[in-house]
Design an enzyme around this catalytic site. Structure first.
Site, PDB file in Angstrom:
ATOM      1  N   SER A  23       0.809  -1.223   0.000  1.00  0.00           N
ATOM      2  CA  SER A  23       0.000   0.000   0.000  1.00  0.00           C
ATOM      3  C   SER A  23       0.840   1.269   0.000  1.00  0.00           C
ATOM      4  CB  SER A  23      -0.932   0.009   1.211  1.00  0.00           C
ATOM      5  OG  SER A  23      -0.200  -0.133   2.419  1.00  0.00           O
ATOM      6  N   ASP A 178      -4.580   6.928  10.173  1.00  0.00           N
ATOM      7  CA  ASP A 178      -4.362   5.552  10.630  1.00  0.00           C
ATOM      8  C   ASP A 178      -3.017   5.380  11.329  1.00  0.00           C
ATOM      9  OD1 ASP A 178      -2.502   5.539   8.544  1.00  0.00           O
ATOM     10  OD2 ASP A 178      -3.583   4.075   7.329  1.00  0.00           O
ATOM     11  N   HIS A 181       0.242   5.026   7.279  1.00  0.00           N
ATOM     12  CA  HIS A 181       0.564   5.445   5.912  1.00  0.00           C
ATOM     13  C   HIS A 181       0.889   6.935   5.863  1.00  0.00           C
ATOM     14  CE1 HIS A 181      -1.884   1.779   5.353  1.00  0.00           C
ATOM     15  NE2 HIS A 181      -1.074   1.575   4.326  1.00  0.00           N
TER      16      HIS A 181
END
Length: 206
Positions: A23, A178, A181
């Protein structure tokens, strides 16, 4: 009589750079144009490089997942590769030995095709214990040396500022909610730090 089309002297086709990872490469949580791939491509083009950066990031992918798809990902007819994997292995607390074997397999596949590669490392948090951290952190430099890869020691380190006195508050401001990231500004910091290594790699194929 067949016509042979060639580029004029001094001109070459656009370089194709494969960004292969999870990701962090895919651009999770970021608007189009603000992820790692588009920001890196924009900086390289601003620097005069005729390059297309291919997004081969899969959100949630582990090193095992990467190993299972590296063969067909390289079928894109690429000229160089960046590998960013291991973050999800960490989140799941997977055995560093397995991660080392998987990323080693990925690098061997790339090396077999004669492609230059830049390996981006990850660093384990201290809560996994000293032995785990030593094994995990050490696998990246060992694999880079064994496979003739360039090494960017830590993908997330540019968010921390001075490595001798990391600024955790500043780093948090460069992350998405979060806490995992990077946000767009965080990605820009990573790209800025990695750029010299990427340009050095591209010099091998341009």
């Amino acid at each position: 009589m067949a016509l042979l089309l060639v580029l004029p002297a001094g001109v070459r086709a656009e370089v194709r750079l494969l960004a292969f990872g999870d990701s962090l490469v895919q651009g999770y949580g970021l608007p189009q144009g603000e992820g790692f791939v588009p920001q890196l491509e924009a900086r390289l083009r601003d620097g005069g490089h005729e390059v297309s950066v291919i997004n081969a990031g899969v959100s949630g992918d582990t090193s095992a997942g990467g190993l299972s798809r590296i063969g067909w990902s390289l079928a894109e007819d690429v000229d160089a590769v960046i590998v960013v994997l291991g973050g999800n292995d960490l989140l799941r607390g997977l055995d560093p030995g397995d991660t080392r074997e998987n990323i080693g397999g990925i690098l061997e596949e790339i090396r077999a095709r004669g492609l230059p590669v830049l390996l981006a490392g990850m660093q384990a948090p201290g809560n996994y214990g000293a032995a785990y951290k030593e094994a995990f952190d050490g696998l990246y430099p060992a694999l880079a040396e064994a496979n003739g890869a360039r090494l960017f020691p830590s993908f997330m380190a540019p968010l921390m500022g001075d490595p001798e006195a990391p600024d955790l508050a500043a780093a948090r401001a460069l992350l998405q909610p979060d806490g995992v990231h990077p946000n767009a500004e965080g990605v820009a910091r990573i790209v800025e730090a990695m750029l010299p290594q990427v340009e050095a790699m591209l010099a091998e194929v341009e």
